[in-house]
Write a protein that holds these residues in place. Structure first.
Motif, PDB file in Angstrom:
ATOM      1  N   ARG A 117      48.786  49.843  37.500  1.00 57.02           N
ATOM      2  CA  ARG A 117      49.161  49.264  36.352  1.00 57.02           C
ATOM      3  C   ARG A 117      48.172  48.896  35.397  1.00 57.02           C
ATOM      4  O   ARG A 117      47.043  48.687  35.818  1.00 57.02           O
ATOM      5  CB  ARG A 117      49.906  48.096  36.557  1.00 57.02           C
ATOM      6  CG  ARG A 117      51.125  48.299  37.248  1.00 57.02           C
ATOM      7  CD  ARG A 117      52.255  46.918  37.339  1.00 57.02           C
ATOM      8  NE  ARG A 117      52.508  46.385  35.949  1.00 57.02           N
ATOM      9  CZ  ARG A 117      53.035  45.046  35.931  1.00 57.02           C
ATOM     10  NH1 ARG A 117      53.071  44.326  37.064  1.00 57.02           N
ATOM     11  NH2 ARG A 117      53.316  44.705  34.742  1.00 57.02           N
ATOM     12  N   SER A 118      48.338  49.065  33.977  1.00 59.59           N
ATOM     13  CA  SER A 118      47.153  48.882  33.081  1.00 59.59           C
ATOM     14  C   SER A 118      46.528  47.267  33.032  1.00 59.59           C
ATOM     15  O   SER A 118      47.318  46.437  33.139  1.00 59.59           O
ATOM     16  CB  SER A 118      47.214  49.191  31.577  1.00 59.59           C
ATOM     17  OG  SER A 118      48.413  48.614  31.155  1.00 59.59           O
ATOM     18  N   LEU A 119      45.515  46.999  32.599  1.00 55.14           N
ATOM     19  CA  LEU A 119      45.065  45.690  32.403  1.00 55.14           C
ATOM     20  C   LEU A 119      45.977  45.135  31.459  1.00 55.14           C
ATOM     21  O   LEU A 119      46.392  43.805  31.330  1.00 55.14           O
ATOM     22  CB  LEU A 119      43.493  45.618  31.930  1.00 55.14           C
ATOM     23  CG  LEU A 119      43.159  44.164  31.433  1.00 55.14           C
ATOM     24  CD1 LEU A 119      43.085  43.246  32.781  1.00 55.14           C
ATOM     25  CD2 LEU A 119      41.682  44.259  30.918  1.00 55.14           C
ATOM     26  N   ASP A 120      46.566  45.610  30.221  1.00 54.82           N
ATOM     27  CA  ASP A 120      47.287  45.014  29.136  1.00 54.82           C
ATOM     28  C   ASP A 120      48.608  44.536  29.527  1.00 54.82           C
ATOM     29  O   ASP A 120      48.960  43.792  29.524  1.00 54.82           O
ATOM     30  CB  ASP A 120      47.505  45.955  28.192  1.00 54.82           C
ATOM     31  CG  ASP A 120      46.287  46.137  27.156  1.00 54.82           C
ATOM     32  OD1 ASP A 120      45.781  45.003  26.776  1.00 54.82           O
ATOM     33  OD2 ASP A 120      46.024  47.172  26.747  1.00 54.82           O
ATOM     34  N   ASP A 121      49.170  45.480  30.844  1.00 49.41           N
ATOM     35  CA  ASP A 121      50.420  45.285  31.416  1.00 49.41           C
ATOM     36  C   ASP A 121      50.396  44.048  32.244  1.00 49.41           C
ATOM     37  O   ASP A 121      51.104  43.084  32.317  1.00 49.41           O
ATOM     38  CB  ASP A 121      50.795  46.133  32.436  1.00 49.41           C
ATOM     39  CG  ASP A 121      51.388  47.539  31.515  1.00 49.41           C
ATOM     40  OD1 ASP A 121      51.708  47.133  30.354  1.00 49.41           O
ATOM     41  OD2 ASP A 121      51.619  48.722  32.055  1.00 49.41           O
ATOM     42  N   LEU A 122      49.134  43.737  32.870  1.00 46.66           N
ATOM     43  CA  LEU A 122      49.096  42.850  33.891  1.00 46.66           C
ATOM     44  C   LEU A 122      48.604  41.457  32.839  1.00 46.66           C
ATOM     45  O   LEU A 122      49.200  40.434  33.467  1.00 46.66           O
ATOM     46  CB  LEU A 122      47.682  42.889  34.755  1.00 46.66           C
ATOM     47  CG  LEU A 122      47.846  43.971  35.869  1.00 46.66           C
ATOM     48  CD1 LEU A 122      46.597  44.306  36.231  1.00 46.66           C
ATOM     49  CD2 LEU A 122      48.922  43.675  36.826  1.00 46.66           C
ATOM     50  N   ILE A 123      48.086  41.439  31.980  1.00 50.32           N
ATOM     51  CA  ILE A 123      47.880  40.385  31.091  1.00 50.32           C
ATOM     52  C   ILE A 123      49.482  39.733  30.622  1.00 50.32           C
ATOM     53  O   ILE A 123      49.559  38.650  30.515  1.00 50.32           O
ATOM     54  CB  ILE A 123      46.809  40.762  29.857  1.00 50.32           C
ATOM     55  CG1 ILE A 123      45.636  40.773  30.556  1.00 50.32           C
ATOM     56  CG2 ILE A 123      46.996  39.525  29.036  1.00 50.32           C
ATOM     57  CD1 ILE A 123      44.534  41.411  29.216  1.00 50.32           C
ATOM     58  N   SER A 124      50.196  40.779  30.080  1.00 44.62           N
ATOM     59  CA  SER A 124      51.372  40.511  29.496  1.00 44.62           C
ATOM     60  C   SER A 124      52.322  39.939  30.555  1.00 44.62           C
ATOM     61  O   SER A 124      52.858  39.047  30.571  1.00 44.62           O
ATOM     62  CB  SER A 124      52.093  41.750  29.085  1.00 44.62           C
ATOM     63  OG  SER A 124      51.467  42.543  28.069  1.00 44.62           O
ATOM     64  N   GLU A 125      52.361  40.508  31.850  1.00 44.14           N
ATOM     65  CA  GLU A 125      53.052  39.832  32.906  1.00 44.14           C
ATOM     66  C   GLU A 125      52.550  38.460  33.088  1.00 44.14           C
ATOM     67  O   GLU A 125      53.540  37.554  33.322  1.00 44.14           O
ATOM     68  CB  GLU A 125      53.056  40.472  34.174  1.00 44.14           C
ATOM     69  CG  GLU A 125      53.876  40.234  35.310  1.00 44.14           C
ATOM     70  CD  GLU A 125      53.742  40.767  36.430  1.00 44.14           C
ATOM     71  OE1 GLU A 125      54.501  40.489  37.504  1.00 44.14           O
ATOM     72  OE2 GLU A 125      53.019  41.981  36.632  1.00 44.14           O
ATOM     73  N   SER A 126      51.369  38.217  33.292  1.00 45.00           N
ATOM     74  CA  SER A 126      50.768  36.742  33.410  1.00 45.00           C
ATOM     75  C   SER A 126      51.258  35.925  32.198  1.00 45.00           C
ATOM     76  O   SER A 126      51.653  34.710  32.555  1.00 45.00           O
ATOM     77  CB  SER A 126      49.033  36.969  33.452  1.00 45.00           C
ATOM     78  OG  SER A 126      48.909  37.716  34.582  1.00 45.00           O
ATOM     79  N   LEU A 127      51.348  36.505  30.950  1.00 46.58           N
ATOM     80  CA  LEU A 127      51.459  35.488  29.798  1.00 46.58           C
ATOM     81  C   LEU A 127      53.150  35.256  29.958  1.00 46.58           C
ATOM     82  O   LEU A 127      53.530  34.151  29.504  1.00 46.58           O
ATOM     83  CB  LEU A 127      51.154  36.016  28.751  1.00 46.58           C
ATOM     84  CG  LEU A 127      49.599  36.367  28.193  1.00 46.58           C
ATOM     85  CD1 LEU A 127      49.397  36.867  26.872  1.00 46.58           C
ATOM     86  CD2 LEU A 127      48.973  34.847  28.131  1.00 46.58           C
ATOM     87  N   ASP A 128      53.806  36.346  30.409  1.00 44.57           N
ATOM     88  CA  ASP A 128      55.283  36.026  30.412  1.00 44.57           C
ATOM     89  C   ASP A 128      55.664  34.723  31.652  1.00 44.57           C
ATOM     90  O   ASP A 128      56.486  34.015  31.309  1.00 44.57           O
ATOM     91  CB  ASP A 128      56.076  37.268  30.897  1.00 44.57           C
ATOM     92  CG  ASP A 128      56.089  38.291  29.665  1.00 44.57           C
ATOM     93  OD1 ASP A 128      55.997  38.126  28.719  1.00 44.57           O
ATOM     94  OD2 ASP A 128      56.199  39.419  30.286  1.00 44.57           O
ATOM     95  N   VAL A 129      54.605  34.817  32.511  1.00 46.07           N
ATOM     96  CA  VAL A 129      54.863  33.513  33.517  1.00 46.07           C
ATOM     97  C   VAL A 129      54.519  32.399  32.930  1.00 46.07           C
ATOM     98  O   VAL A 129      55.373  31.306  32.951  1.00 46.07           O
ATOM     99  CB  VAL A 129      54.148  33.879  34.923  1.00 46.07           C
ATOM    100  CG1 VAL A 129      54.167  32.721  35.827  1.00 46.07           C
ATOM    101  CG2 VAL A 129      54.639  35.294  35.497  1.00 46.07           C
ATOM    102  N   LEU A 130      53.627  32.431  32.004  1.00 52.18           N
ATOM    103  CA  LEU A 130      53.069  31.190  31.577  1.00 52.18           C
ATOM    104  C   LEU A 130      54.120  30.578  30.709  1.00 52.18           C
ATOM    105  O   LEU A 130      54.291  29.304  30.279  1.00 52.18           O
ATOM    106  CB  LEU A 130      51.723  31.389  30.836  1.00 52.18           C
ATOM    107  CG  LEU A 130      50.936  30.302  29.983  1.00 52.18           C
ATOM    108  CD1 LEU A 130      50.575  29.150  31.280  1.00 52.18           C
ATOM    109  CD2 LEU A 130      49.763  30.780  29.091  1.00 52.18           C
ATOM    110  N   GLN A 131      54.772  31.674  29.714  1.00 53.83           N
ATOM    111  CA  GLN A 131      55.733  31.501  28.472  1.00 53.83           C
ATOM    112  C   GLN A 131      56.822  30.608  29.489  1.00 53.83           C
ATOM    113  O   GLN A 131      57.628  29.828  28.782  1.00 53.83           O
ATOM    114  CB  GLN A 131      55.913  32.703  28.090  1.00 53.83           C
ATOM    115  CG  GLN A 131      57.122  32.517  27.191  1.00 53.83           C
ATOM    116  CD  GLN A 131      56.374  32.032  25.723  1.00 53.83           C
ATOM    117  OE1 GLN A 131      55.699  31.102  25.754  1.00 53.83           O
ATOM    118  NE2 GLN A 131      56.783  32.823  24.643  1.00 53.83           N
ATOM    119  N   GLY A 132      57.191  31.341  30.777  1.00 53.28           N
ATOM    120  CA  GLY A 132      58.532  30.681  31.287  1.00 53.28           C
ATOM    121  C   GLY A 132      58.396  29.381  31.664  1.00 53.28           C
ATOM    122  O   GLY A 132      59.258  28.585  31.805  1.00 53.28           O
TER     123      GLY A 132
END
Length: 206
Positions: A89-104
């Motif tokens: 997976r790309s770094l951007d995808d990993l950052i997006s997933e991390s921010l989704d968790v933070l958002q939740g």
């Protein structure tokens, strides 16, 4: 004042949770300054005496709410740190997933966002609350630094600027996203935070 640092029993913790949840509802309707201990107690279904058995005063309850915000953010970062990494997976995808968790974990309800803003303003106006919160925040900063640095290294990245400055910038971007969401009655847009992270990180140097 209640005994600082004491671990509450399960029943006591449940009572405190109910009082804090009631306080949020009363603060939303009356504002922190206008809310009384009696109103909070009644909203929670407890007596005034039960309130004072758990919190020394309204200021102590406000401080508990502020501390809970910090702990929820830290728990979200711990959850991000435990995410499995897919090397494809790309770094951007990993950052997006991390921010989704933070958002939740951020409880992005507009009313809660506005109450959180009011809690911070109240702490700024009430010097004793503000001092205690800043002391607590300073104690937590070391934990946040270690966790964020470890998380970034797990992603194969490092900050290009001082770690404390990077954490401050990211926290400010996160805060701004939630404030704008409350003003627009929408979900927080974390794209600016994503772009900021990309702008102040680089691949780990060997």
């Amino acid at each position: 004042m209640t005994e600082a640092g004491a671990q509450p029993t399960a029943r006591r913790a449940q009572t405190q949770d109910k009082l804090m949840a009631a306080a949020v509802r009363v603060f939303a309707a009356r504002g922190i300054i206008g809310a009384s201990v009696e109103e909070i107690s009644e909203e929670a279904g407890f007596t005034r005496g039960a309130f004072y058995s758990n919190f020394g005063d309204k200021d102590e309850l406000v401080l508990a709410l502020l501390k809970r915000q910090v702990e929820e953010q830290y728990a979200a970062l711990e959850q991000i740190a435990e995410l499995p990494l897919d090397p494809d997976r790309s770094l951007d995808d990993l950052i997006s997933e991390s921010l989704d968790v933070l958002q939740g974990a951020a409880r992005p309800d507009p009313e809660l966002i506005l109450i959180n803003q009011e809690l911070m303003l109240y702490a700024a106006r009430q010097r004793s609350v503000g001092r205690q919160y800043l002391t607590y925040q300073d104690e937590c900063l070391a934990r946040f630094r270690v966790l964020i640095n470890d998380l970034l290294h797990k992603l194969g990245q490092e900050f290009t600027i001082d770690l404390d400055d990077a954490v401050t910038l990211c926290a400010a971007a996160h805060h701004q996203a939630h404030l704008l969401a409350a003003l627009n009655n929408s979900r927080p847009d974390l794209r600016p935070l994503h772009l900021l992270i990309r702008a102040i990180t680089r691949p780990l140097t060997p």
